[in-house]
Design an enzyme around this catalytic site. Sequence first.
Site, PDB file in Angstrom:
ATOM      1  N   TRP A   1       0.642   8.360  -1.907  1.00 48.10           N
ATOM      2  CA  TRP A   1       1.170   8.924  -0.655  1.00 48.10           C
ATOM      3  C   TRP A   1       2.322   9.881  -0.931  1.00 48.10           C
ATOM      4  CZ3 TRP A   1       0.885   8.164   4.798  1.00 48.10           C
ATOM      5  CH2 TRP A   1       2.030   8.512   5.514  1.00 48.10           C
ATOM      6  N   MET A   2       2.429  10.947  -0.113  1.00 44.30           N
ATOM      7  CA  MET A   2       3.576  11.865  -0.138  1.00 44.30           C
ATOM      8  C   MET A   2       4.033  12.119   1.291  1.00 44.30           C
ATOM      9  SD  MET A   2       3.361  15.978  -0.923  1.00 44.30           S
ATOM     10  CE  MET A   2       3.820  16.174  -2.619  1.00 44.30           C
ATOM     11  N   ASN A   3       5.383  12.069   1.516  1.00 43.79           N
ATOM     12  CA  ASN A   3       5.895  12.713   2.735  1.00 43.79           C
ATOM     13  C   ASN A   3       7.003  13.676   2.377  1.00 43.79           C
ATOM     14  OD1 ASN A   3       6.866   9.677   2.968  1.00 43.79           O
ATOM     15  ND2 ASN A   3       8.301  10.708   4.255  1.00 43.79           N
ATOM     16  N   ASP A   4       8.133  13.632   3.006  1.00 43.83           N
ATOM     17  CA  ASP A   4       9.103  14.746   2.974  1.00 43.83           C
ATOM     18  C   ASP A   4       9.378  15.384   1.609  1.00 43.83           C
ATOM     19  OD1 ASP A   4       9.387  13.290   5.299  1.00 43.83           O
ATOM     20  OD2 ASP A   4      11.533  12.983   5.111  1.00 43.83           O
TER      21      ASP A   4
ATOM     22  N   ARG B   1      20.560   8.895   8.140  1.00 39.64           N
ATOM     23  CA  ARG B   1      19.795   9.147   6.911  1.00 39.64           C
ATOM     24  C   ARG B   1      19.553  10.635   6.658  1.00 39.64           C
ATOM     25  NH1 ARG B   1      16.101   6.396  10.292  1.00 39.64           N
ATOM     26  NH2 ARG B   1      14.454   7.720  11.160  1.00 39.64           N
TER      27      ARG B   1
ATOM     28  N   GLU C   1      16.059  13.823  12.202  1.00 43.79           N
ATOM     29  CA  GLU C   1      15.727  13.550  10.810  1.00 43.79           C
ATOM     30  C   GLU C   1      15.892  14.836  10.001  1.00 43.79           C
ATOM     31  OE1 GLU C   1      12.909   9.752  10.676  1.00 43.79           O
ATOM     32  OE2 GLU C   1      11.766  11.536  11.174  1.00 43.79           O
TER      33      GLU C   1
ATOM     34  N   TRP D   1       3.678  12.349  11.014  1.00 42.20           N
ATOM     35  CA  TRP D   1       3.591  10.901  11.239  1.00 42.20           C
ATOM     36  C   TRP D   1       2.604  10.614  12.364  1.00 42.20           C
ATOM     37  CZ3 TRP D   1       5.345   8.169   7.482  1.00 42.20           C
ATOM     38  CH2 TRP D   1       6.479   8.559   6.769  1.00 42.20           C
TER      39      TRP D   1
HETATM   40  C1  FRU Z   1      11.140  11.908   7.805  1.00 40.08           C
HETATM   41  C2  FRU Z   1      11.562  10.538   7.359  1.00 40.08           C
HETATM   42  C3  FRU Z   1      13.026  10.513   6.982  1.00 40.08           C
HETATM   43  C4  FRU Z   1      13.114   9.337   6.046  1.00 40.08           C
HETATM   44  C5  FRU Z   1      11.800   9.438   5.305  1.00 40.08           C
HETATM   45  C6  FRU Z   1      11.219   8.108   4.915  1.00 40.08           C
HETATM   46  O1  FRU Z   1       9.780  12.126   7.699  1.00 40.08           O
HETATM   47  O2  FRU Z   1      11.265   9.571   8.361  1.00 40.08           O
HETATM   48  O3  FRU Z   1      13.910  10.420   8.077  1.00 40.08           O
HETATM   49  O4  FRU Z   1      14.203   9.411   5.184  1.00 40.08           O
HETATM   50  O5  FRU Z   1      10.897  10.125   6.159  1.00 40.08           O
HETATM   51  O6  FRU Z   1      10.114   8.283   4.063  1.00 40.08           O
END
Ligand code: FRU
Length: 477
Positions: A29-32, A155, A209, A287
């Site tokens: 998985w990859m996000n930010d 965060r 965020e 998301w």
């Molecule tokens: C944004 C977020 C951030 C958090 C991270 C968790 O997409 O929800 O706020 O630090 O992803 O993976």
Amino acid sequence: MSNTLEKETIPITNARYRLQYHLMPPVGWMNDPNGLIYYKGEYHAFYQHYPYGPWQGPMHWGHAKSKDLVHWEHLPIALTPSMPYDYAENTVYGCWSGSAVDDDGVLTLIYTGHVESNDPVEVQCIARSTDGIHFKKGAASIIAGPPDAECFGFRDPKVWKHGEVWHLVIGYGKDGKGKALHYTSSDLNEWTYEGIAAESDGTMGDMWECPDLFPLGGTPDSHVLLFSPMNIAPVKTLYLSGQFDYGSGKFSTQHKDRVDYGFDFYAPQTFEDASGRRILFGWMNIWGAEMPEKEDGWMGAFTLPRVLTLAEDGSLLANPAEELKALRGEHVNAANVLLKDGEEYSLAGAEGSALEIEAVFLADASSGAEFGLRVRCSDDGLQYTEISYKASEGVLRMNRDHAGAGEGGVNEASLVPMEDGRVKLRLFLDSSSVELFANDGRRTITNRIYPLESSLGLKLFSRNGNSVLESFNVWRI
Ligand code: FRU
């Protein structure tokens, strides 16, 4: 501490949606985008990563580097949850998003440690590397908690240097309003809370965020603040352009808009490279979406690198980095094509799953015609993604209702023709993505699409009247 994180990675079972020239996780998985930085002559990109499956597990920081922003080399995972501030068994925990700075040759990551059993605890943490690959975490967090514990989120620290002082903005929410809090430091270890740099006026989400505040534009105080506001769908990301006063720590807004008008664009982060360019990468997902690539054992991608500039009216312009021209292969083109009402036009050789396309149209607001392109078309014409513009409405659209697997939906963005009366659509197609840059970066629309591998057609059209396609260039990538 025994490492309960060492698990088997899940294999990729089908490559149909794997991208051909975008950065994606090797597995999992990859996000930010995190910690984007030009360091010792190379571009480094980190990202929120769960290596053991295509879901949001305990977050690690994945790591890749590039000499040219185009070709990426994967490196060992940079951060693994391991400390009391980012790891706690039987809870939700991880090394959440953050940023990177070059502290006198030391590659320094500042990120959020997240531990959540009943209530989330978010603290800010530091890790350092002298070789750019292996990181040593600090013994304790560097910011132990928010100024007021009664908040919604604390965060995603973004750090930069102004003069001799380190500055940090961090995402926060309180009383239904998203905010960017501001801290300063002389050494990256001790931080002083300076106050709220900017906050929602009540219409910009209840938690911000990934805020990112950076200088851009003609004057020293001219700055842009990007953030990803929570709970104001369909808006995913916003920017404010205006002035940041380093004395008062306050941002004053002149102009506000969305960063991108697509469905799959979130948590962008920027950095400055050696030539002074301000470069952005976004997470090319959102998301809650269906994310059909999860079926194949992986998930997530970055957008292409986009160079940001500020127009005179304060609008943010985003254009693909020049380096991407290195991807251009076989080229076909056409000029001055009359697109007749209700007919489709295609050009031999202009088809594929990885293409750069540039189409310039004459926009005649008096005609009522709507022109555009259909990409990733199936032979029977039933599957396609449509990009269209109607000059009489001044609206640009991307329609993925017939795009294939995954969610449909139509994006709309206002767009006026360029000063010369033309509308220029530049598109980058990859196996499961489409990125549109309209009128030299005035508007971008980014979407993931999941067509059949055999849907490769490209067609131009006009309806409700004729249109003129002045020039058309297609490069295979
Ligand atoms: C944004 C977020 C951030 C958090 C991270 C968790 O997409 O929800 O706020 O630090 O992803 O993976």
